[in-house]
Design a protein around this motif. Structure first.
Motif, PDB file in Angstrom:
ATOM      1  N   SER A  97       0.864  -1.173   0.000  1.00  0.00           N
ATOM      2  CA  SER A  97       0.000   0.000   0.000  1.00  0.00           C
ATOM      3  C   SER A  97       0.905   1.228   0.000  1.00  0.00           C
ATOM      4  O   SER A  97       1.713   1.408   0.921  1.00  0.00           O
ATOM      5  N   ARG A  98       0.786   2.046  -1.028  1.00  0.00           N
ATOM      6  CA  ARG A  98       1.693   3.192  -1.183  1.00  0.00           C
ATOM      7  C   ARG A  98       0.958   4.496  -0.880  1.00  0.00           C
ATOM      8  O   ARG A  98      -0.240   4.623  -1.137  1.00  0.00           O
ATOM      9  N   PRO A  99       1.666   5.494  -0.344  1.00  0.00           N
ATOM     10  CA  PRO A  99       1.017   6.774  -0.029  1.00  0.00           C
ATOM     11  C   PRO A  99       0.550   7.496  -1.282  1.00  0.00           C
ATOM     12  O   PRO A  99       1.218   7.480  -2.320  1.00  0.00           O
ATOM     13  N   GLU A 100      -0.628   8.123  -1.177  1.00  0.00           N
ATOM     14  CA  GLU A 100      -1.156   8.930  -2.263  1.00  0.00           C
ATOM     15  C   GLU A 100      -0.525  10.322  -2.224  1.00  0.00           C
ATOM     16  O   GLU A 100       0.103  10.719  -1.248  1.00  0.00           O
ATOM     17  N   PHE A 101      -0.731  11.078  -3.305  1.00  0.00           N
ATOM     18  CA  PHE A 101      -0.132  12.411  -3.379  1.00  0.00           C
ATOM     19  C   PHE A 101      -0.640  13.317  -2.261  1.00  0.00           C
ATOM     20  O   PHE A 101       0.135  14.059  -1.659  1.00  0.00           O
ATOM     21  N   ARG A 102      -1.934  13.259  -1.963  1.00  0.00           N
ATOM     22  CA  ARG A 102      -2.468  14.153  -0.916  1.00  0.00           C
ATOM     23  C   ARG A 102      -1.944  13.773   0.459  1.00  0.00           C
ATOM     24  O   ARG A 102      -1.952  14.597   1.372  1.00  0.00           O
ATOM     25  N   GLU A 103      -1.497  12.514   0.639  1.00  0.00           N
ATOM     26  CA  GLU A 103      -0.912  12.098   1.906  1.00  0.00           C
ATOM     27  C   GLU A 103       0.550  12.526   2.018  1.00  0.00           C
ATOM     28  O   GLU A 103       1.094  12.589   3.113  1.00  0.00           O
ATOM     29  N   LEU A 104       1.186  12.813   0.879  1.00  0.00           N
ATOM     30  CA  LEU A 104       2.584  13.246   0.857  1.00  0.00           C
ATOM     31  C   LEU A 104       2.736  14.761   0.772  1.00  0.00           C
ATOM     32  O   LEU A 104       3.643  15.334   1.382  1.00  0.00           O
ATOM     33  N   ALA A 105       1.878  15.399  -0.010  1.00  0.00           N
ATOM     34  CA  ALA A 105       2.052  16.823  -0.314  1.00  0.00           C
ATOM     35  C   ALA A 105       1.903  17.681   0.944  1.00  0.00           C
ATOM     36  O   ALA A 105       0.902  17.571   1.658  1.00  0.00           O
ATOM     37  N   PRO A 106       2.879  18.564   1.218  1.00  0.00           N
ATOM     38  CA  PRO A 106       2.842  19.376   2.444  1.00  0.00           C
ATOM     39  C   PRO A 106       2.021  20.653   2.292  1.00  0.00           C
ATOM     40  O   PRO A 106       2.453  21.730   2.677  1.00  0.00           O
ATOM     41  N   PHE A 107       0.829  20.536   1.693  1.00  0.00           N
ATOM     42  CA  PHE A 107      -0.051  21.698   1.665  1.00  0.00           C
ATOM     43  C   PHE A 107      -1.241  21.443   2.583  1.00  0.00           C
ATOM     44  O   PHE A 107      -1.583  20.304   2.885  1.00  0.00           O
ATOM     45  N   THR A 108      -1.875  22.513   3.014  1.00  0.00           N
ATOM     46  CA  THR A 108      -2.903  22.428   4.044  1.00  0.00           C
ATOM     47  C   THR A 108      -4.289  22.647   3.451  1.00  0.00           C
ATOM     48  O   THR A 108      -4.486  23.552   2.639  1.00  0.00           O
ATOM     49  N   PHE A 109      -5.230  21.788   3.850  1.00  0.00           N
ATOM     50  CA  PHE A 109      -6.631  22.015   3.520  1.00  0.00           C
ATOM     51  C   PHE A 109      -7.467  21.740   4.770  1.00  0.00           C
ATOM     52  O   PHE A 109      -6.982  21.158   5.742  1.00  0.00           O
ATOM     53  N   PHE A 110      -8.718  22.158   4.732  1.00  0.00           N
ATOM     54  CA  PHE A 110      -9.556  22.131   5.932  1.00  0.00           C
ATOM     55  C   PHE A 110     -10.489  20.929   5.915  1.00  0.00           C
ATOM     56  O   PHE A 110     -11.112  20.623   4.897  1.00  0.00           O
ATOM     57  N   ASP A 111     -10.582  20.234   7.057  1.00  0.00           N
ATOM     58  CA  ASP A 111     -11.495  19.112   7.236  1.00  0.00           C
ATOM     59  C   ASP A 111     -12.739  19.621   7.951  1.00  0.00           C
ATOM     60  O   ASP A 111     -12.685  19.997   9.124  1.00  0.00           O
ATOM     61  N   PHE A 112     -13.868  19.616   7.236  1.00  0.00           N
ATOM     62  CA  PHE A 112     -15.092  20.175   7.795  1.00  0.00           C
ATOM     63  C   PHE A 112     -15.807  19.195   8.716  1.00  0.00           C
ATOM     64  O   PHE A 112     -16.812  19.557   9.330  1.00  0.00           O
ATOM     65  N   ASP A 113     -15.332  17.934   8.811  1.00  0.00           N
ATOM     66  CA  ASP A 113     -15.895  16.996   9.785  1.00  0.00           C
ATOM     67  C   ASP A 113     -15.345  17.260  11.183  1.00  0.00           C
ATOM     68  O   ASP A 113     -16.078  17.229  12.167  1.00  0.00           O
TER      69      ASP A 113
END
Length: 362
Positions: A97-113
C-alpha cells in the motif's frame, strides 16, 4: 479554503509491472495456482514556493521528492475438493500500500468533519502486507451456500491518519507510518432460500443472505513516557454485520431487497507518533436500505432505492471515561474536559436518499 502559495504541486507516478501465473492440477482433488508479480514503482512530488515561470529566481522548491520501489509479490492458492459440494481453500500473498499524493504533499486544507487543518507528510513510505487465508465452503442446491473463513494479516509501516500537536495548543490532521500491525479475523457467509428452513416451496423465492466478520486488530505504540500501549488499527471495527432479504416476485419479474449493515466502534484518528492522545472514535451507526427493481423487457429494467431509512446521526467522540461506548451525554457549557464525560467532537445528521435507476443490457 484559502489558497496560499504552497498549495500547488506537480506529481507523477509510474508503475511498470509483469505477472506470471501457473495453474497446476496436482491430484484429482487438489489444484494449485501459483503466481508472482514484479512492480517497479516511481513517484515524484515537486512543490514550489510560488507558481511562477521557470526563469523566476524565486522558483526554489520546498519539496523535491523522488521515491522508487521494487517489489516482488508472490501468491500461492491451494484448492482442495473435499467432495462434489464442498471445497477447502488456502492462500498466501504479499501486497503493498503506497502513499497517495495528498498524503505526501505538504499543503494544508480544511477538514469540515473535525474542523481541523489537514496536511501531508513527505516522510511516508509504502506499507507491506502479508496475507494468509483459509476458507471452507459448502454449496447446496439452487445457488445456496455457506462458508467459514479465517485470515491473518501482518502490516509493516501501515499508513494511518493521526492528530499532530501544533503551537498554541491546536492540532493538525496528518498521516503517519505506524511501526507494525496485526489483524486476525473470522468470517461467516451464507445464502439460503427460506424453503431450506422447512417452509413450503412457495418460500423459495425469498432468499436470506449475509456475512458476519469478527476482527482482532492490534498495533503497539509508545507514549511520551516510553510506555507501550496497544490499540486497534485506524478504521478497523471489531465486528461487521451485513444482512439481506431478497424476494423475487415472479408475477412481475421484479425483486424487492432489504439490506442491513452495522459495525463495532472504530478509531478514525489517533495520536501522532509518541504523543499519546485519546483516539477519536466513530460511534456504530446501523444502515437500512430498501431497493425495488423491475424488469421491463430483455433489455431494460428500472430500480428505486431508499437509503439510510433509520437515519441515525454520525458521531465522532473521545472516550474520556474509557467505558467502551458513547455515553450520549452532553458536556455542560464551559465545563473543563474531565473523565466524567465523553468528549463529543462532531455530530452530523445525514439525509435519507432516494435514487431512481434505468439499466440497459447489451
Amino acid at each position: 479554503d484559502i489558497t496560499n502559495d504552497q498549495d500547488g504541486y506537480v506529481g507523477t507516478s509510474t508503475n511498470l509491472a509483469w505477472y506470471f501465473m501457473l495453474d497446476l492440477e496436482l491430484t484429482k482433488w487438489l489444484r494449485a495456482a501459483l503466481g508472482v508479480r514484479q512492480e517497479s514503482f516511481d513517484q515524484t512530488l515537486y512543490v514550489n514556493r510560488k507558481v511562477t515561470a521557470a526563469s523566476d529566481p524565486d522558483r526554489n522548491p520546498v519539496v523535491d521528492l523522488s521515491r522508487s520501489y521494487s517489489n516482488l509479490l508472490p501468491s500461492v492458492n491451494l484448492i482442495g475438493k473435499i467432495n462434489e459440494k464442498s471445497n477447502l481453500r488456502a492462500s498466501y500473498s504479499q501486497t503493498v500500500s503506497r502513499p497517495e499524493f495528498r498524503e505526501l504533499a505538504p499543503f494544508t486544507f480544511f477538514d469540515f468533519d473535525f474542523f481541523l487543518n489537514v496536511k501531508g507528510d513527505t516522510n511516508l513510505v509504502q506499507a507491506t502486507i502479508q496475507n494468509v487465508d483459509l476458507r471452507y465452503e459448502y454449496y447446496f442446491n439452487r445457488g445456496q451456500m455457506i462458508s467459514l473463513s479465517a485470515y491473518y494479516k501482518q502490516f509493516e509501516n501501515p499508513i494511518e491518519k493521526a492528530l499532530r500537536p501544533e503551537a498554541g495548543g491546536t492540532y493538525l490532521i496528518t498521516w503517519i507510518n505506524s511501526p507494525t500491525a496485526n489483524n486476525l479475523g473470522l468470517e461467516l457467509s451464507w445464502r439460503f432460500d427460506m424453503a431450506f428452513f422447512g417452509a413450503s416451496d412457495k418460500w423459495k423465492d425469498l432468499v436470506f443472505f449475509g456475512n458476519y466478520s469478527w476482527i482482532q486488530s492490534e498495533i503497539d505504540q509508545q507514549d511520551q513516557n516510553g510506555d507501550v500501549y496497544s490499540r486497534p488499527m485506524i478504521g478497523q471495527s471489531p465486528f461487521i454485520v451485513n444482512l439481506g432479504l431478497d424476494y423475487h416476485i415472479k408475477k412481475w419479474d421484479a425483486d424487492l431487497v432489504l439490506l442491513y449493515n452495522t459495525y463495532g466502534r472504530r478509531i478514525v484518528l489517533t495520536g501522532y507518533a509518541e504523543e499519546y492522545l485519546e483516539p477519536i472514535y466513530e460511534h456504530p451507526r446501523p444502515l437500512v436500505d430498501l431497493r425495488y427493481s423491475q424488469r421491463i423487457n430483455d433489455k431494460f429494467s428500472v430500480s428505486v432505492t431508499l437509503r439510510d431509512l433509520i437515519n441515525r446521526p454520525i458521531i465522532f467522540y473521545q472516550d474520556n471515561n474509557f467505558n467502551g461506548t458513547w455515553d450520549n451525554e452532553v458536556m455542560p457549557i464551559n465545563e473543563q474536559l474531565t473523565a466524567d464525560f465523553d468528549h463529543l467532537r462532531t455530530k452530523t445528521q445525514p439525509n435519507r436518499e432516494i435514487s431512481i435507476g434505468l439499466t440497459y443490457r447489451l
